[in-house]
Design a protein around this motif. Structure first.
Motif, PDB file in Angstrom:
ATOM      1  N   LYS A 173      19.434  40.323  44.039  1.00  0.00           N
ATOM      2  CA  LYS A 173      19.533  39.447  45.200  1.00  0.00           C
ATOM      3  C   LYS A 173      18.485  39.764  46.256  1.00  0.00           C
ATOM      4  CE  LYS A 173      24.498  38.484  44.769  1.00  0.00           C
ATOM      5  NZ  LYS A 173      25.827  38.596  45.416  1.00  0.00           N
ATOM      6  N   ILE A 174      17.907  40.943  46.163  1.00  0.00           N
ATOM      7  CA  ILE A 174      16.914  41.317  47.167  1.00  0.00           C
ATOM      8  C   ILE A 174      15.666  40.457  47.053  1.00  0.00           C
ATOM      9  CG2 ILE A 174      15.583  43.091  45.916  1.00  0.00           C
ATOM     10  CD1 ILE A 174      15.807  44.813  48.487  1.00  0.00           C
ATOM     11  N   THR A 175      15.427  39.875  45.882  1.00  0.00           N
ATOM     12  CA  THR A 175      14.250  39.016  45.709  1.00  0.00           C
ATOM     13  C   THR A 175      14.317  37.803  46.643  1.00  0.00           C
ATOM     14  OG1 THR A 175      15.326  37.856  43.862  1.00  0.00           O
ATOM     15  CG2 THR A 175      13.902  39.717  43.311  1.00  0.00           C
ATOM     16  N   LYS A 176      15.527  37.340  46.920  1.00  0.00           N
ATOM     17  CA  LYS A 176      15.686  36.216  47.843  1.00  0.00           C
ATOM     18  C   LYS A 176      15.301  36.628  49.264  1.00  0.00           C
ATOM     19  CE  LYS A 176      19.403  33.967  45.232  1.00  0.00           C
ATOM     20  NZ  LYS A 176      20.819  33.479  45.271  1.00  0.00           N
ATOM     21  N   LYS A 177      15.666  37.861  49.622  1.00  0.00           N
ATOM     22  CA  LYS A 177      15.336  38.354  50.966  1.00  0.00           C
ATOM     23  C   LYS A 177      13.836  38.547  51.120  1.00  0.00           C
ATOM     24  CE  LYS A 177      18.370  40.381  53.314  1.00  0.00           C
ATOM     25  NZ  LYS A 177      19.422  41.226  53.943  1.00  0.00           N
ATOM     26  N   ILE A 178      13.183  39.017  50.048  1.00  0.00           N
ATOM     27  CA  ILE A 178      11.733  39.195  50.069  1.00  0.00           C
ATOM     28  C   ILE A 178      11.044  37.838  50.198  1.00  0.00           C
ATOM     29  CG2 ILE A 178       9.730  39.950  48.724  1.00  0.00           C
ATOM     30  CD1 ILE A 178      11.601  42.060  47.452  1.00  0.00           C
ATOM     31  N   LYS A 179      11.531  36.869  49.443  1.00  0.00           N
ATOM     32  CA  LYS A 179      10.958  35.514  49.506  1.00  0.00           C
ATOM     33  C   LYS A 179      11.137  34.923  50.900  1.00  0.00           C
ATOM     34  CE  LYS A 179      11.123  30.993  47.233  1.00  0.00           C
ATOM     35  NZ  LYS A 179      11.780  30.172  46.170  1.00  0.00           N
ATOM     36  N   PHE A 180      12.310  35.150  51.486  1.00  0.00           N
ATOM     37  CA  PHE A 180      12.587  34.659  52.836  1.00  0.00           C
ATOM     38  C   PHE A 180      11.607  35.259  53.840  1.00  0.00           C
ATOM     39  CE2 PHE A 180      14.892  35.470  56.877  1.00  0.00           C
ATOM     40  CZ  PHE A 180      15.020  34.157  57.305  1.00  0.00           C
ATOM     41  N   LEU A 181      11.370  36.563  53.731  1.00  0.00           N
ATOM     42  CA  LEU A 181      10.432  37.227  54.641  1.00  0.00           C
ATOM     43  C   LEU A 181       9.003  36.760  54.410  1.00  0.00           C
ATOM     44  CD1 LEU A 181      11.575  40.970  54.872  1.00  0.00           C
ATOM     45  CD2 LEU A 181      11.450  39.306  56.719  1.00  0.00           C
ATOM     46  N   ASN A 182       8.675  36.494  53.174  1.00  0.00           N
ATOM     47  CA  ASN A 182       7.313  36.066  52.852  1.00  0.00           C
ATOM     48  C   ASN A 182       6.939  34.783  53.593  1.00  0.00           C
ATOM     49  OD1 ASN A 182       4.796  36.070  51.462  1.00  0.00           O
ATOM     50  ND2 ASN A 182       5.626  34.652  49.938  1.00  0.00           N
ATOM     51  N   PHE A 183       7.903  33.887  53.736  1.00  0.00           N
ATOM     52  CA  PHE A 183       7.642  32.614  54.408  1.00  0.00           C
ATOM     53  C   PHE A 183       8.106  32.609  55.863  1.00  0.00           C
ATOM     54  CE2 PHE A 183       7.743  31.492  49.901  1.00  0.00           C
ATOM     55  CZ  PHE A 183       6.564  30.753  49.789  1.00  0.00           C
ATOM     56  N   ASN A 184       8.325  33.806  56.406  1.00  0.00           N
ATOM     57  CA  ASN A 184       8.793  33.893  57.783  1.00  0.00           C
ATOM     58  C   ASN A 184       8.006  34.961  58.556  1.00  0.00           C
ATOM     59  OD1 ASN A 184      10.287  33.938  60.168  1.00  0.00           O
ATOM     60  ND2 ASN A 184      12.236  33.616  59.102  1.00  0.00           N
ATOM     61  N   PRO A 185       6.718  34.692  58.824  1.00  0.00           N
ATOM     62  CA  PRO A 185       5.906  35.671  59.556  1.00  0.00           C
ATOM     63  C   PRO A 185       6.433  35.944  60.964  1.00  0.00           C
ATOM     64  CG  PRO A 185       4.771  33.561  59.423  1.00  0.00           C
ATOM     65  CD  PRO A 185       5.953  33.478  58.499  1.00  0.00           C
ATOM     66  N   LYS A 186       7.115  34.971  61.549  1.00  0.00           N
ATOM     67  CA  LYS A 186       7.673  35.165  62.886  1.00  0.00           C
ATOM     68  C   LYS A 186       8.703  36.293  62.875  1.00  0.00           C
ATOM     69  CE  LYS A 186       9.997  32.730  66.684  1.00  0.00           C
ATOM     70  NZ  LYS A 186      10.557  31.429  67.158  1.00  0.00           N
ATOM     71  N   LEU A 187       9.568  36.313  61.855  1.00  0.00           N
ATOM     72  CA  LEU A 187      10.578  37.361  61.747  1.00  0.00           C
ATOM     73  C   LEU A 187       9.919  38.705  61.467  1.00  0.00           C
ATOM     74  CD1 LEU A 187      13.422  38.464  61.585  1.00  0.00           C
ATOM     75  CD2 LEU A 187      13.562  37.642  59.219  1.00  0.00           C
ATOM     76  N   ARG A 188       8.889  38.716  60.619  1.00  0.00           N
ATOM     77  CA  ARG A 188       8.195  39.977  60.331  1.00  0.00           C
ATOM     78  C   ARG A 188       7.522  40.534  61.576  1.00  0.00           C
ATOM     79  NH1 ARG A 188       4.159  38.803  56.977  1.00  0.00           N
ATOM     80  NH2 ARG A 188       4.729  36.669  56.400  1.00  0.00           N
ATOM     81  N   LYS A 189       7.004  39.669  62.413  1.00  0.00           N
ATOM     82  CA  LYS A 189       6.410  40.125  63.670  1.00  0.00           C
ATOM     83  C   LYS A 189       7.480  40.726  64.583  1.00  0.00           C
ATOM     84  CE  LYS A 189       2.494  36.905  63.772  1.00  0.00           C
ATOM     85  NZ  LYS A 189       1.876  35.735  64.448  1.00  0.00           N
ATOM     86  N   GLU A 190       8.659  40.101  64.582  1.00  0.00           N
ATOM     87  CA  GLU A 190       9.757  40.602  65.407  1.00  0.00           C
ATOM     88  C   GLU A 190      10.220  41.970  64.910  1.00  0.00           C
ATOM     89  OE1 GLU A 190      14.006  38.967  67.205  1.00  0.00           O
ATOM     90  OE2 GLU A 190      13.303  38.201  65.284  1.00  0.00           O
ATOM     91  N   LEU A 191      10.341  42.120  63.589  1.00  0.00           N
ATOM     92  CA  LEU A 191      10.740  43.409  63.019  1.00  0.00           C
ATOM     93  C   LEU A 191       9.715  44.488  63.367  1.00  0.00           C
ATOM     94  CD1 LEU A 191      11.887  42.258  59.452  1.00  0.00           C
ATOM     95  CD2 LEU A 191      13.364  43.000  61.325  1.00  0.00           C
TER      96      LEU A 191
END
Length: 219
Positions: A173-191
Motif C-alpha cells: 500500500k505504500i506505493t500509493k503513498k509514494i505515487k501521491f507524493l510524486n504528484f504533490n510537490p506542494k506537500l513535499r515542500k511543506e514536509l
C-alpha cells in the motif's frame, strides 16, 4: 542526574526528576555538517526522481525484504532507487535482481550526502529520520518499535514526515503513498520546511548549554 531524549512523550520513570528531563527533536544530536547544511534552502523537484530506502543496521521487522518484493513496481515509474541493506544480518540472495535504476548498498554509506541528493526517503524512526528532517528531505517513516512510533507520530502531526501504518502487514500500500507524493510537490515542500523547523542540528549545543547550567546550579 540530567536526561535527554529526542523522542517526545516517552513514559518517564517516576524516579527521574522531571525538572532535569528534556525531550523532543530539538535535542537530536547530529554531526556539525547537518547544522551547517540546515541554513541552506532545500530545492524540491516538481516530480520525484530519486528515492532512498533504508531501515538501519538490524531492520528487525524485515522491511527490507518486503521492499525488495515491491521494487519492480516502483521501478516501472522510472524512479532511481538507492537501497541500503541492513549490515547486521543477511538477506536472502534470491530476492536480489538487477536494474539500471536500482543501486543496492551492502555496507555503510554517507547518509548526509545521499540525503541531500534524493527527493524522497523511506526509513524507520530513528537516526536517519532525524537526519532527513534536518536536511529537508521529504520522508515516509515506518516504525519498528514503540519508541519509533512515538517519534514518527509526533513528526507526522507536525507535518514534518508521513507515517506509514504497517499494522495491516501489507506494505504494498505504500506505493500509493509514494505515487501521491510524486504528484504533490506542494506537500513535499511543506514536509521539507516543517522537518527543518523541527530538527535544526542544534541539539548538541542545547544539551551542552543545559549541562553547563546544571553544573553551575550544583556548584
Amino acid at each position: 542526574k540530567i536526561f535527554f531524549t529526542p523522542i517526545p512523550n516517552l513514559k518517564v520513570d517516576k524516579k527521574i526528576n522531571k525538572s532535569h528531563y528534556y525531550d523532543g527533536p530539538k535535542y537530536v544530536q547530529l554531526r556539525p555538517a547537518f547544522k551547517e547544511n540546515h541554513k541552506k534552502v532545500r530545492f524540491i523537484r516538481t516530480f520525484i526522481k530519486k528515492i532512498l530506502i533504508t531501515f538501519g543496521g538490524s531492520d528487525p521487522k524485515m522491511y527490507t525484504e518486503q521492499f525488495l518484493k515491491i521494487l519492480p513496481k516502483l521501478l516501472k515509474n522510472n524512479f532511481k532507487i538507492f537501497l541500503v541493506l541492513p549490515n547486521q544480518r543477511k538477506i536472502d540472495p534470491k530476492l536480489f535482481f538487477e536494474d539500471d535504476n536500482l543501486t543496492i548498498f551492502n555496507e555503510f554509506i554517507d547518509i548526509y550526502d545521499m540525503g541531500k541528493s534524493v527527493d524522497l526517503t523511506i526509513c524507520s524512526g530513528w537516526g536517519t529520520l532525524w537526519e532527513m528532517c534536518c536536511l529537508g528531505t521529504p520522508t515516509i517513516a515506518i516504525p519498528q518499535t514503540k519508541a519509533e512510533l512515538l517519534a514518527i507520530s509526533y513528526l507526522n502531526e507536525k507535518k514534518s514526515c508521513l507515517i506509514f501504518n504497517y499494522e495491516d502487514k501489507n506494505i504494498t500500500k505504500i506505493t500509493k503513498k509514494i505515487k501521491f507524493l510524486n504528484f504533490n510537490p506542494k506537500l513535499r515542500k511543506e514536509l521539507s520546511k516543517n522537518g527543518k523547523k523541527e530538527v535544526d542540528g542544534m541539539g548538541i549545543d542545547r544539551i551542552f548549554e543545559k549541562i553547563s547550567s546544571f553544573n553551575k546550579i550544583k556548584a
